[in-house]
Design a protein around this motif. Structure first.
Motif, PDB file in Angstrom:
ATOM      1  N   GLU A  29       0.827  -1.137   0.025  1.00 56.54           N
ATOM      2  CA  GLU A  29      -0.073  -0.012  -0.037  1.00 56.54           C
ATOM      3  C   GLU A  29       0.890   1.382  -0.016  1.00 56.54           C
ATOM      4  OE1 GLU A  29      -3.631   1.946   2.566  1.00 56.54           O
ATOM      5  OE2 GLU A  29      -3.185  -0.124   2.726  1.00 56.54           O
ATOM      6  N   PRO A  30       1.821   1.360   0.761  1.00 55.73           N
ATOM      7  CA  PRO A  30       2.515   2.832   0.675  1.00 55.73           C
ATOM      8  C   PRO A  30       3.533   2.875  -0.650  1.00 55.73           C
ATOM      9  CG  PRO A  30       3.165   1.355   2.584  1.00 55.73           C
ATOM     10  CD  PRO A  30       2.167   0.518   1.893  1.00 55.73           C
ATOM     11  N   PHE A  31       3.526   1.802  -1.444  1.00 52.23           N
ATOM     12  CA  PHE A  31       4.322   1.897  -2.708  1.00 52.23           C
ATOM     13  C   PHE A  31       3.308   1.676  -3.909  1.00 52.23           C
ATOM     14  CE2 PHE A  31       7.098  -0.107   0.606  1.00 52.23           C
ATOM     15  CZ  PHE A  31       8.173   0.756   0.406  1.00 52.23           C
ATOM     16  N   ASP A  32       1.906   1.872  -3.722  1.00 50.43           N
ATOM     17  CA  ASP A  32       1.247   1.505  -4.663  1.00 50.43           C
ATOM     18  C   ASP A  32       1.184   2.305  -5.988  1.00 50.43           C
ATOM     19  OD1 ASP A  32      -0.706  -0.164  -5.757  1.00 50.43           O
ATOM     20  OD2 ASP A  32      -2.444   1.033  -4.873  1.00 50.43           O
ATOM     21  N   ASN A  33       1.290   3.459  -5.919  1.00 48.78           N
ATOM     22  CA  ASN A  33       1.344   4.550  -6.928  1.00 48.78           C
ATOM     23  C   ASN A  33       2.593   5.218  -7.053  1.00 48.78           C
ATOM     24  OD1 ASN A  33      -1.355   3.992  -8.002  1.00 48.78           O
ATOM     25  ND2 ASN A  33      -2.169   4.998  -6.064  1.00 48.78           N
ATOM     26  N   VAL A  34       3.733   4.662  -6.597  1.00 46.52           N
ATOM     27  CA  VAL A  34       5.022   5.345  -6.969  1.00 46.52           C
ATOM     28  C   VAL A  34       5.117   5.472  -8.297  1.00 46.52           C
ATOM     29  CG1 VAL A  34       7.510   5.004  -6.704  1.00 46.52           C
ATOM     30  CG2 VAL A  34       6.174   4.241  -4.845  1.00 46.52           C
ATOM     31  N   PHE A  35       4.950   4.438  -9.295  1.00 39.73           N
ATOM     32  CA  PHE A  35       5.051   4.759 -10.694  1.00 39.73           C
ATOM     33  C   PHE A  35       3.616   4.680 -11.403  1.00 39.73           C
ATOM     34  CE2 PHE A  35       9.317   3.291  -9.633  1.00 39.73           C
ATOM     35  CZ  PHE A  35       9.961   4.123  -9.976  1.00 39.73           C
ATOM     36  N   ASP A  36       3.235   5.468 -12.148  1.00 39.73           N
ATOM     37  CA  ASP A  36       2.160   5.336 -12.936  1.00 39.73           C
ATOM     38  C   ASP A  36       2.169   4.944 -14.198  1.00 39.73           C
ATOM     39  OD1 ASP A  36      -0.729   5.466 -13.227  1.00 39.73           O
ATOM     40  OD2 ASP A  36      -0.843   7.605 -13.566  1.00 39.73           O
ATOM     41  N   LEU A  37       1.896   3.559 -14.362  1.00 45.11           N
ATOM     42  CA  LEU A  37       2.404   3.016 -15.923  1.00 45.11           C
ATOM     43  C   LEU A  37       0.979   2.884 -16.572  1.00 45.11           C
ATOM     44  CD1 LEU A  37       5.246   0.690 -14.856  1.00 45.11           C
ATOM     45  CD2 LEU A  37       5.519   3.051 -15.613  1.00 45.11           C
ATOM     46  N   LYS A  38       1.139   2.922 -17.850  1.00 43.98           N
ATOM     47  CA  LYS A  38      -0.202   2.576 -18.648  1.00 43.98           C
ATOM     48  C   LYS A  38      -0.809   1.084 -18.402  1.00 43.98           C
ATOM     49  CE  LYS A  38       1.281   5.855 -22.105  1.00 43.98           C
ATOM     50  NZ  LYS A  38       0.560   6.999 -22.219  1.00 43.98           N
ATOM     51  N   LYS A  39       0.142  -0.019 -18.334  1.00 40.61           N
ATOM     52  CA  LYS A  39      -0.277  -1.140 -18.256  1.00 40.61           C
ATOM     53  C   LYS A  39      -0.312  -1.723 -16.735  1.00 40.61           C
ATOM     54  CE  LYS A  39       0.917  -2.559 -22.779  1.00 40.61           C
ATOM     55  NZ  LYS A  39       1.879  -3.619 -23.523  1.00 40.61           N
ATOM     56  N   ARG A  40      -1.548  -2.251 -16.256  1.00 40.71           N
ATOM     57  CA  ARG A  40      -1.727  -2.524 -14.972  1.00 40.71           C
ATOM     58  C   ARG A  40      -0.800  -3.705 -14.473  1.00 40.71           C
ATOM     59  NH1 ARG A  40      -2.732  -2.080  -9.741  1.00 40.71           N
ATOM     60  NH2 ARG A  40      -3.941  -3.921  -8.754  1.00 40.71           N
ATOM     61  N   LYS A  41      -0.567  -4.658 -15.287  1.00 40.18           N
ATOM     62  CA  LYS A  41       0.477  -5.765 -14.984  1.00 40.18           C
ATOM     63  C   LYS A  41       1.731  -5.151 -14.991  1.00 40.18           C
ATOM     64  CE  LYS A  41      -1.969  -9.347 -17.269  1.00 40.18           C
ATOM     65  NZ  LYS A  41      -2.041 -10.469 -18.190  1.00 40.18           N
ATOM     66  N   VAL A  46       6.297  -3.611 -11.270  1.00 40.43           N
ATOM     67  CA  VAL A  46       7.237  -2.414 -10.835  1.00 40.43           C
ATOM     68  C   VAL A  46       7.057  -2.013  -9.394  1.00 40.43           C
ATOM     69  CG1 VAL A  46       8.028   0.068 -11.358  1.00 40.43           C
ATOM     70  CG2 VAL A  46       7.748  -1.638 -13.229  1.00 40.43           C
ATOM     71  N   ASN A  47       5.836  -1.347  -9.298  1.00 42.01           N
ATOM     72  CA  ASN A  47       5.549  -1.101  -7.750  1.00 42.01           C
ATOM     73  C   ASN A  47       5.942  -1.921  -6.758  1.00 42.01           C
ATOM     74  OD1 ASN A  47       5.251   1.578  -8.632  1.00 42.01           O
ATOM     75  ND2 ASN A  47       3.071   1.201  -8.860  1.00 42.01           N
ATOM     76  N   TRP A  48       5.098  -3.098  -6.856  1.00 40.30           N
ATOM     77  CA  TRP A  48       5.208  -4.326  -5.855  1.00 40.30           C
ATOM     78  C   TRP A  48       6.788  -4.916  -5.794  1.00 40.30           C
ATOM     79  CZ3 TRP A  48       0.875  -8.032  -4.850  1.00 40.30           C
ATOM     80  CH2 TRP A  48      -0.453  -7.342  -4.787  1.00 40.30           C
TER      81      TRP A  48
END
Length: 68
Positions: A29-41, A46-48
């Motif tokens: 959760e603290p790292f969930d939106n560090v990188f906002d990329l176009k593809k969910r996977k 990357v974030n996980w």
């Protein structure tokens, strides 16, 4: 493990898969939106992955402190 389950599209109706992914979502959760990329996977990978790296470093530091 959660990264693989999401990237490989494991069945979330399975109780084990759901429990593992939910645990991963809680820890990341603290790292969930560090990188906002176009593809969910890719974004999840990357974030996980970043979260796994940070938790590994913190764990290693704790182990080193406890061994002293």
């Amino acid at each position: 493990m959660g990264i693989l389950l999401i990237v490989l599209e494991a069945n979330r109706d399975n109780a084990i898969v759901d429990a593992l992914v939910n645990a991963g979502e809680f820890l990341v959760e603290p790292f969930d939106n560090v990188f906002d990329l176009k593809k969910r996977k890719v974004e999840v990978a990357v974030n996980w992955g970043l979260a796994a790296l940070v938790y590994s470093i913190i764990g290693a530091l704790i182990v080193r402190l406890l061994r002293r």
